[in-house]
Design a protein around this motif. Structure first.
Motif, PDB file in Angstrom:
ATOM      1  N   ASP A   1       0.849  -1.177   0.000  1.00  0.00           N
ATOM      2  CA  ASP A   1       0.000   0.000   0.000  1.00  0.00           C
ATOM      3  C   ASP A   1       0.890   1.235   0.000  1.00  0.00           C
ATOM      4  O   ASP A   1       2.081   1.144   0.318  1.00  0.00           O
ATOM      5  CB  ASP A   1      -0.915   0.011   1.226  1.00  0.00           C
ATOM      6  N   GLU A   2       0.329   2.369  -0.380  1.00  0.00           N
ATOM      7  CA  GLU A   2       1.093   3.618  -0.368  1.00  0.00           C
ATOM      8  C   GLU A   2       0.263   4.721   0.262  1.00  0.00           C
ATOM      9  O   GLU A   2      -0.964   4.710   0.206  1.00  0.00           O
ATOM     10  CB  GLU A   2       1.514   4.005  -1.778  1.00  0.00           C
ATOM     11  N   SER A   3       0.971   5.655   0.863  1.00  0.00           N
ATOM     12  CA  SER A   3       0.304   6.806   1.481  1.00  0.00           C
ATOM     13  C   SER A   3       0.011   7.851   0.419  1.00  0.00           C
ATOM     14  O   SER A   3       0.474   7.746  -0.725  1.00  0.00           O
ATOM     15  CB  SER A   3       1.193   7.434   2.552  1.00  0.00           C
ATOM     16  N   GLY A   4      -0.678   8.880   0.820  1.00  0.00           N
ATOM     17  CA  GLY A   4      -0.790  10.053  -0.025  1.00  0.00           C
ATOM     18  C   GLY A   4       0.569  10.743  -0.073  1.00  0.00           C
ATOM     19  O   GLY A   4       1.430  10.511   0.770  1.00  0.00           O
ATOM     20  N   SER A   5       0.768  11.566  -1.068  1.00  0.00           N
ATOM     21  CA  SER A   5       2.059  12.249  -1.193  1.00  0.00           C
ATOM     22  C   SER A   5       2.041  13.573  -0.415  1.00  0.00           C
ATOM     23  O   SER A   5       0.993  14.095  -0.070  1.00  0.00           O
ATOM     24  CB  SER A   5       2.395  12.501  -2.663  1.00  0.00           C
ATOM     25  N   ARG A   6       3.239  14.071  -0.155  1.00  0.00           N
ATOM     26  CA  ARG A   6       3.408  15.341   0.562  1.00  0.00           C
ATOM     27  C   ARG A   6       4.532  16.102  -0.114  1.00  0.00           C
ATOM     28  O   ARG A   6       5.643  15.590  -0.246  1.00  0.00           O
ATOM     29  CB  ARG A   6       3.728  15.062   2.018  1.00  0.00           C
ATOM     30  N   ARG A   7       4.246  17.331  -0.516  1.00  0.00           N
ATOM     31  CA  ARG A   7       5.235  18.168  -1.202  1.00  0.00           C
ATOM     32  C   ARG A   7       6.001  19.021  -0.201  1.00  0.00           C
ATOM     33  O   ARG A   7       5.439  19.513   0.764  1.00  0.00           O
ATOM     34  CB  ARG A   7       4.549  19.089  -2.201  1.00  0.00           C
TER      35      ARG A   7
END
Length: 148
Positions: free
Chosen positions: A139-145
């Motif tokens: 699974d993967e998390s949401g991204s963060r810039r």
């Protein structure tokens, strides 16, 4: 009196026909025991000091699997499209160490790398082994810039 005896015999016959096999009966009939379910969650990366930290959290049903192995990956992307793993850590646990019997702090694990300007995400890959069955997932998390 005959109706009572007949009803009793019908109940006994029904129980004998519908009884659930157990122990060696279950093994002879090829019935498998339930496999413990686990949830492995990637959390969005955060900043600690001058590092970006990816965190994965595990929570399994009691009594926990015979073995759980999971890898937390910290990934970076300059454009939000192509991802590169810049740090990863693999952890193993079993039984109660994967359940709510342990505090969240003992069921969370991390991978970290130095801060740079990019878009970041956490991915997790896991394998559980329980009652002769192996399950895998990711699974993967949401991204963060620009965490830094």
């Amino acid at each position: 009196m005959r109706n009572i005896v007949a009803a009793f015999l019908l109940i006994v016959a029904a129980l004998a026909i519908t009884r659930t096999p157990s122990g060696s009966d279950a093994a002879r009939q090829g019935i498998r025991k339930a496999v413990v379910q686990c949830s492995v969650s990637p959390l969005r990366p955060g900043k600690q000091g001058n590092q970006v930290v990816a965190t994965g959290e595990v929570l399994c049903d009691r009594p926990g699997p015979q073995k759980l192995t999971y890898t937390v990956h910290l990934q970076r992307s300059p454009d939000g499209k192509q991802w590169t793993t810049v740090a990863s850590q693999t952890y193993s646990a079993a039984g109660a160490d994967t359940t709510s019997e342990r505090p969240v702090s003992q069921r969370r694990h991390t991978a970290a790398a130095g801060c740079t300007s990019a878009t970041w995400r956490t991915t997790v890959e896991w394998t559980t082994q329980d009652n002769g069955a192996t399950k895998k997932g990711s699974d993967e998390s949401g991204s963060r810039r620009n965490v830094c």
